[in-house]
Design a protein around this motif. Structure first.
Motif: not given
Length: 629
Positions: A101-106, A117-124, A445-450
């Motif tokens: 996957l492409a890098p995601v800005p943080v 793991a004690a903190h929720e990842l940003p949504e999605g 690459k397949r679509p990033g569906t749930s």
């Protein structure tokens, strides 16, 4: 008065220039390639920090960078995500999913959400393999620093993750604290890492909090002598990240300077700079010598062929024509014995990998079932994260074994097709081209569906495009060994479970009770095994197709080279006796220079591997570095 002996770096530089001058005379194209390769060597060395939980590892990284709070300190529950710190003019960060996957800005303020793991990842978002953090820190202009997750201990699956990180490091920064001597897990880790990494720097943290730190340091040195003798002469750096942070609040510049000096952090930073960068420079010179060795192997083959043409031209022409006919027949044959051999070896590889996947998954399930039986409530809650890390460790083992077996296939088939001299020429050609003959293409690459997220996280990662077969000597572009004529297949990196344990834990309902956890574990490992089996099988099918094309191409290259050699033999046969004798004398002179140059290069490479580089002024326990380098 005898002249003073040259230092090892000066001897290496001197021999490099002598050999480059020889190549410029006899093989200008090879000389140009070596110079270009050396010009691209500016890749920064990497220091990987390793340590048990609560040893002050992340606090020390923050102090080294002069950025308190940057790396999340003692995150409640670490994931398998690690942090890579590099240099940039402005602060920036990105979550990385290599090869998938492409890098995601943080946002730096949310960094803890990506590594705990004690903190929720940003949504999605999905858990990354690592997070790159770049900023205007002077230390990072010359070196990259990696902060590894420490939760779980060095005698757990996290320890195996740390071993993997250590294998690719220029140096390790091994952090222990002054509360007590080495643990059994730390000593076991040091024993295991001894053969995997060149240089280790030891830091004794929290020395301001424990008055008996000197006794702990002496005890640690004794334990190293008894249990990890490679590091018996190691010099430790007592440090205090807390004292370094306090300096920022000091009332005047003198107090700031005093606190920082007493913290030991500046001395450690200086050692990192001098030791690691000095060692990295020598390793870069070693790679240059290996590249020169590759070119000299090719030149030696060509000069030997020219010498034969000048002495027994007709006989040499006959041998070449027979060899050309033999290789042409091999290429055109409908049965193609080399293809049959390749398919046989690939099938054997497939069966071996199937058995290995089965064994690894069975062992992992047994280990975790025992861990569940012995776990309290808190340990039980942390187990899904441990399963995630274990899936990564197992998948990387499988990845490395796939690469090793593909190596074996390439070596077996190519060794049956070509002579040693022919392989030397082919290796040099592919090395100069910079493009290996086989590139495993990334699948669609397949679509990033749930519904696809689990497959994405359990997919091929870490750079499938790096799964390449390259006929070049080991070590040309940083591989471990040198001085061989074997063929290399760069491993097909199949990384399962970047977030598999996390995703399964999030998407499956399971109670905390032990029996329910065992049921969840069985299902999770079964899913992982099925996916890994399919990934390995797909890669082997693709590797077989690409290898077949590469071998056919190699045959074509060798046939074309023989035709060129025949033209050179014809030219030599038309020379007069005097001119031929003069030319033969020059060829023999160059052959002697090549032979002695290769011997000298091998000697220098051996000395580089065993060299110990120390920073200037390393003379006391509070200012020094590991002798492991």
């Amino acid at each position: 008065m005898t002249a003073p002996a040259l230092s090892l770096p000066k001897q290496v530089a001197q021999h490099r220039e002598v050999m480059l001058n020889l190549l410029r005379e006899v093989a200008p194209e090879s000389a140009k390639w070596v110079e270009e390769l050396r010009g691209r060597r500016r890749r920064k060395p990497t220091v990987v920090t390793i340590g048990e939980t609560n040893r002050g590892k992340s606090s020390l990284v923050n102090a080294l960078l002069g950025q308190p709070g940057l790396s999340p300190v003692d995150a409640d529950v670490a994931t398998a995500t690690y942090l890579v710190f590099g240099h940039a003019e402005q602060w920036e960060a990105r979550a990385c999913y290599p090869g998938q996957l492409a890098p995601v800005p943080v946002d730096l303020s949310q960094l803890v959400n990506w590594v705990s793991a004690a903190h929720e990842l940003p949504e999605g978002q999905l858990p990354p393999r690592y997070v790159e953090v770049d900023g205007p820190v002077e230390l990072l202009t010359n070196v990259s620093i990696v902060d590894t997750p420490g939760v779980g201990g060095l005698d757990s699956v996290h320890g195996e993750l740390a071993l993997e990180a250590a294998a690719s490091a220029t140096a390790l920064l091994f952090v222990v604290d002054a509360s007590a001597p080495f643990t059994v897990g730390e000593l076991n880790f040091l024993r295991n890492v001894g053969d995997r990494v060149e240089t280790v720097i030891f830091a004794l943290s929290k020395m301001d909090a424990y008055r008996g730190w000197r006794q702990v340091l002496e005890a640690n040195q004794g334990l190293l002598r008894d249990h990890a003798p490679r590091f018996a002469d190691a010099v430790f750096y007592p440090v205090s990240a807390r004292m370094f942070e306090m300096a920022a609040k000091a009332p005047n510049p003198d107090a700031v300077a005093m606190l920082r000096e007493k913290s030991g952090v500046p001395a450690l930073a200086e050692a990192v700079q001098e030791l690691v960068i000095g060692k990295a420079a020598m390793l870069a010179e070693a790679n240059t010598l290996r590249a020169i060795g590759t070119s000299l192997d090719e030149v030696q083959v060509q000069l030997s062929a020219e010498a034969r043409a000048l002495t027994t031209g007709a006989d040499e022409a006959k041998v070449l024509r027979e060899r050309k006919e033999e290789l042409t027949a091999q290429r055109k044959s409908s049965t193609r014995g080399w293809q049959v051999k390749m398919r046989t070896e690939t099938q054997r590889c497939r069966m071996e990998n199937t058995h290995e996947v089965s064994r690894e998954m069975r062992d992992m399930q047994t280990w975790f079932r025992q861990a569940i039986d012995a776990a309290d409530k808190d340990k039980l809650a942390a187990l899904p994260g441990e399963v995630d890390v274990a899936l990564q460790v197992v998948s990387r083992r499988i990845s490395h074994s796939v690469g090793a077996r593909l190596n074996r296939i390439g070596e077996t088939v190519l060794a049956g097709l070509f002579t040693r001299d022919e392989l030397a020429v082919l290796q040099a050609q592919y090395a100069r081209n910079g493009q290996p003959p086989v590139v495993l293409r990334t699948p669609e690459k397949r679509p990033g569906t749930s519904e696809d997220k689990l497959m994405v996280m359990m997919g091929i990662s870490g750079g499938v495009g790096l799964g390449k077969l390259a006929t070049m000597p080991l070590g040309i572009f940083g591989a471990a060994a040198a001085g061989t004529l074997g063929v290399v297949v760069a491993p097909v990196t199949i990384v399962l479970g970047l977030g598999a344990g996390w995703w399964i834990a999030k998407t499956r309902k399971h109670a905390q009770e032990k029996q329910h956890m065992k049921t969840w574990l069985t299902d999770a490992i079964a899913d992982a095994r099925s996916t890994l089996d399919q990934m390995v099988a797909d890669q082997l099918i693709q590797a077989e197709q690409e290898l077949s094309l590469a071998l056919d191409d190699a045959l074509g290259k060798r046939i074309a080279a023989i035709e060129e050699e025949l033209r050179e033999v014809d030219k030599a046969m038309r020379l007069g006796a005097t001119e031929r004798s003069k030319r033969l004398q020059q060829v023999n002179k160059h052959l002697a220079e090549v032979g002695s140059g290769k011997e000298r290069a091998d000697e220098l490479l051996s000395r580089i591997r065993s060299a110990k580089v120390r920073p200037a002024g390393a003379s006391s326990p509070a200012q020094g570095t590991s002798a492991a380098g």
